[in-house]
Design an enzyme around this catalytic site. Structure first.
Site, PDB file in Angstrom:
ATOM      1  N   ARG A   1       0.852  -1.198   0.000  1.00 11.59           N
ATOM      2  CA  ARG A   1       0.000   0.000   0.000  1.00 11.59           C
ATOM      3  C   ARG A   1       0.880   1.238   0.000  1.00 11.59           C
ATOM      4  O   ARG A   1       1.771   1.370   0.846  1.00 11.59           O
ATOM      5  CB  ARG A   1      -0.875   0.041   1.260  1.00 11.59           C
ATOM      6  CG  ARG A   1      -1.898  -1.020   1.296  1.00 11.59           C
ATOM      7  CD  ARG A   1      -3.012  -0.698   2.253  1.00 11.59           C
ATOM      8  NE  ARG A   1      -2.597  -0.166   3.546  1.00 11.59           N
ATOM      9  CZ  ARG A   1      -3.450   0.251   4.479  1.00 11.59           C
ATOM     10  NH1 ARG A   1      -4.746   0.212   4.246  1.00 11.59           N
ATOM     11  NH2 ARG A   1      -3.025   0.685   5.633  1.00 11.59           N
TER      12      ARG A   1
ATOM     13  N   THR B   1      -1.305   7.418  -0.375  1.00 19.70           N
ATOM     14  CA  THR B   1      -2.639   7.271  -1.012  1.00 19.70           C
ATOM     15  C   THR B   1      -3.395   6.044  -0.506  1.00 19.70           C
ATOM     16  O   THR B   1      -4.596   5.934  -0.727  1.00 19.70           O
ATOM     17  CB  THR B   1      -2.480   7.103  -2.533  1.00 19.70           C
ATOM     18  OG1 THR B   1      -1.781   5.863  -2.763  1.00 19.70           O
ATOM     19  CG2 THR B   1      -1.703   8.244  -3.163  1.00 19.70           C
TER      20      THR B   1
ATOM     21  N   ASP C   1       0.411  -3.598  11.934  1.00 21.63           N
ATOM     22  CA  ASP C   1       0.860  -3.934  10.588  1.00 21.63           C
ATOM     23  C   ASP C   1       1.227  -5.421  10.554  1.00 21.63           C
ATOM     24  O   ASP C   1       2.201  -5.852  11.174  1.00 21.63           O
ATOM     25  CB  ASP C   1       2.068  -3.073  10.220  1.00 21.63           C
ATOM     26  CG  ASP C   1       2.477  -3.271   8.775  1.00 21.63           C
ATOM     27  OD1 ASP C   1       2.486  -2.289   8.026  1.00 21.63           O
ATOM     28  OD2 ASP C   1       2.787  -4.433   8.388  1.00 21.63           O
TER      29      ASP C   1
END
Ligand code: PRP
Ligand code: URA
Length: 209
Positions: free
Chosen positions: A104, A108, A200
């Site tokens: 990713r 954005t 994460d």
């Protein structure tokens, strides 16, 4: 519309709870990911077809049900999806494994592709796309787009934790894909991380933070 299967099995709930904890270390996190993948995979493979075949036991001939030789592909979305591969292969050791590399973009949150290698006969296989996290849904949608562009048809998506936003995006983009999740969380935060989530997943699996 693809079905969403949320696993409420106590063992899965317990193991996912351990994975969420900040003080669960990398080694333990990786082991738990493999165990949860096996438990989820057990249920996600429920619809594999059987056929009746004749075998010989030490005492007599008999007819038994065996897997119809359905060809399976496991496709982890790199990197965190790799944490699901060993657990799935323990269940279906003859499966082929494809890899799709996506990360990713931190600004954005859009997925960026860097690798794609799938079994050559992907169009014939039942495909399990695996990734621990379904956040905005961008990575899952892009991965399944690639697989369909290369001929894949029979696809399911498996993840540990999903945000409602990601589920909706994936269902709208790929209504033919069933989704298997261990937990549906509350929401995304302003950085598109799942709340409460587990942080994460890639960093936690590989100790990179
Ligand atoms: C994570 C995760 C998914 C993706 C989910 O990967 O493993 O692939 O984010 O987010 P999305 O639904 O908003 O697309 P990440 O991009 O952090 O890469 P990594 O696995 O290499 O750490
Ligand atoms: N990717 C992760 O690893 N975790 C999240 O919460 C969202 C995306």
């Amino acid at each position: 519309m693809g079905k969403v299967h949320v696993f409420d099995h106590p063992l899965i709930q317990h193991k996912v709870a351990l994975m969420r904890k900040t003080d669960t270390v990398t080694k333990e996190f990786r082991e738990l990911a493999t165990e949860v993948a096996m438990l989820m995979g057990f249920e996600a493979t429920r619809n594999l077809e059987l056929e009746e075949v004749e075998i010989e036991t030490p005492l007599c001939k008999t007819k038994v049900n065996m897997l119809k030789g359905e060809d399976i592909a496991i496709v982890p979305i790199l990197r965190a999806g790799l944490g699901f591969v060993d657990g799935m292969l323990a269940l279906v050791p003859n499966a082929k494994v494809g890899h799709i590399g996506l990360y990713r973009d931190p600004e954005t949150h859009e997925p960026v592709e860097y690798y794609c290698k799938l079994p050559v006969d992907i169009e014939k296989r039942k495909i399990f796309v695996v990734d621990p996290m379904l956040a905005t849904g961008g990575s899952a949608v892009a991965a399944i787009d690639f697989i369909k562009q290369r001929g894949g048809k029979d696809i399911v998506f498996m993840c540990l934790i999903a945000a409602p936003e990601g589920i909706e995006v994936l269902q709208n983009a790929h209504p033919d894909v069933d989704i298997y999740i261990a937990a549906k969380d509350e929401r995304l935060n302003e950085h598109a991380y799942i709340i409460p989530g587990l942080g994460d997943a890639g960093d936690r699996l590989y100790g990179t933070k």
